[in-house]
Enzyme design. Structure first.
Site, PDB file in Angstrom:
ATOM      1  N   ASP A 147       0.854  -1.187   0.000  1.00  0.00           N
ATOM      2  CA  ASP A 147       0.000   0.000   0.000  1.00  0.00           C
ATOM      3  C   ASP A 147       0.890   1.236   0.000  1.00  0.00           C
ATOM      4  O   ASP A 147       1.660   1.451   0.939  1.00  0.00           O
ATOM      5  CB  ASP A 147      -0.893  -0.015   1.245  1.00  0.00           C
ATOM      6  N   ASP A 199      -5.759   5.897  -9.758  1.00  0.00           N
ATOM      7  CA  ASP A 199      -7.187   6.080  -9.498  1.00  0.00           C
ATOM      8  C   ASP A 199      -7.466   7.571  -9.292  1.00  0.00           C
ATOM      9  O   ASP A 199      -6.852   8.200  -8.423  1.00  0.00           O
ATOM     10  CB  ASP A 199      -7.577   5.291  -8.247  1.00  0.00           C
ATOM     11  N   LYS A 223     -14.678  11.734  -6.287  1.00  0.00           N
ATOM     12  CA  LYS A 223     -15.480  12.422  -5.277  1.00  0.00           C
ATOM     13  C   LYS A 223     -14.609  13.351  -4.435  1.00  0.00           C
ATOM     14  O   LYS A 223     -13.507  12.982  -4.020  1.00  0.00           O
ATOM     15  CB  LYS A 223     -16.191  11.407  -4.385  1.00  0.00           C
ATOM     16  N   THR A 232       1.507   2.398 -21.140  1.00  0.00           N
ATOM     17  CA  THR A 232       0.981   1.317 -20.318  1.00  0.00           C
ATOM     18  C   THR A 232      -0.120   0.601 -21.104  1.00  0.00           C
ATOM     19  O   THR A 232      -0.557   1.081 -22.158  1.00  0.00           O
ATOM     20  CB  THR A 232       0.381   1.859 -19.012  1.00  0.00           C
ATOM     21  N   TYR A 264      -3.181   0.397 -20.208  1.00  0.00           N
ATOM     22  CA  TYR A 264      -4.333   1.295 -20.126  1.00  0.00           C
ATOM     23  C   TYR A 264      -4.203   2.420 -21.156  1.00  0.00           C
ATOM     24  O   TYR A 264      -5.157   2.753 -21.864  1.00  0.00           O
ATOM     25  CB  TYR A 264      -4.407   1.874 -18.715  1.00  0.00           C
TER      26      TYR A 264
END
Length: 233
Positions: A117, A139, A143, A212, A214
């Site tokens: 993490d 990410d 919000k 990448t 993505y």
């Protein structure tokens, strides 16, 4: 989106123990042995913190990718730059398996991978131990109440300031314009410098970009890629 957990991955990753330092596997082993997991994890962190040159068996610049995805970026970077030691950090063990496969297939000896993490980055790196960080398509946490979870929030930037060597830098890419604008604000407010800022990387004059998985997918759909380099004086 979190991938569906694959129960066979823990066992499969044992075959890559020369490449992967897997927290979950350590916990499983110590649990079977009846050891205190927290104590063992502390020992594991102590063996890494300040010891990365020993882990790689050589002294070389240390570059770290926060969030490896399936490893296209870090494996190609390591292949192009054998003179650099690369550490890939990924929170999802199932994803890291595919990174390890790429590293093994390319016979790369300058890559180590870790299930970890990034919030606890200071537990595994000494101050000024890292020369460069890569943050690719993290990410966006859209919000507002989750803003502090964004890897370019000022609180994360302060952690990076600690572990980066003098003159260290971050290379940051995202397809999320809102996150990118937020990041530029955080960088400015933190008193850091920016260089090579672009809101459309693939139509810029930047050379040497490694995509990448993505990035390959979404740039192919016409999504613009934002990129900047963050300098730590």
């Amino acid at each position: 989106m979190r991938l569906r957990k694959k129960p066979w991955v823990s066992e499969a990753l044992l075959e890559y123990s020369d490449i992967v330092l897997v927290k979950d596997l350590l916990c499983a082993k110590t649990l079977e042995a009846g050891a205190n997991i927290e104590d063992e994890m502390k020992k594991m962190s102590d063996r890494m913190k300040g010891c990365w040159h020993e882990i790689f068996g050589r002294t070389a610049p240390l570059h770290v990718e926060l969030g490896t995805g399936k490893g296209k970026f870090i494996s190609e970077m390591a292949e192009r730059h054998p003179e650099i030691n690369f550490v890939g950090i990924e929170s999802q063990q199932d994803v890291l398996f595919y990174v390890a496969k790429k590293v093994r297939e390319k016979n790369l000896t300058n890559v180590r991978l870790l299930v970890f993490d990034v919030n606890h980055l200071l537990e595994i790196f000494n101050p000024q131990e890292i020369d460069r960080l890569y943050i690719n398509f993290c990410d966006p946490w859209p919000k507002v109440r989750h803003a502090k979870r964004r890897l370019t929030h000022a609180e994360f930037l302060e952690k990076y300031r600690i572990v980066l060597a003098a003159g260290g830098e971050i290379f940051f890419k995202t397809d999320n314009r809102i996150l990118f604008d937020f990041s530029l604000e955080q960088i400015t407010e933190s008193g850091l410098q920016m260089d090579k800022v672009t809101f459309d990387l693939h139509n810029s004059d930047f050379t040497g970009n490694i995509m990448t998985e993505y990035e390959t997918k979404f740039s192919g759909l016409g999504t613009k890629i934002n990129r900047c380099e963050i300098k730590f004086p």
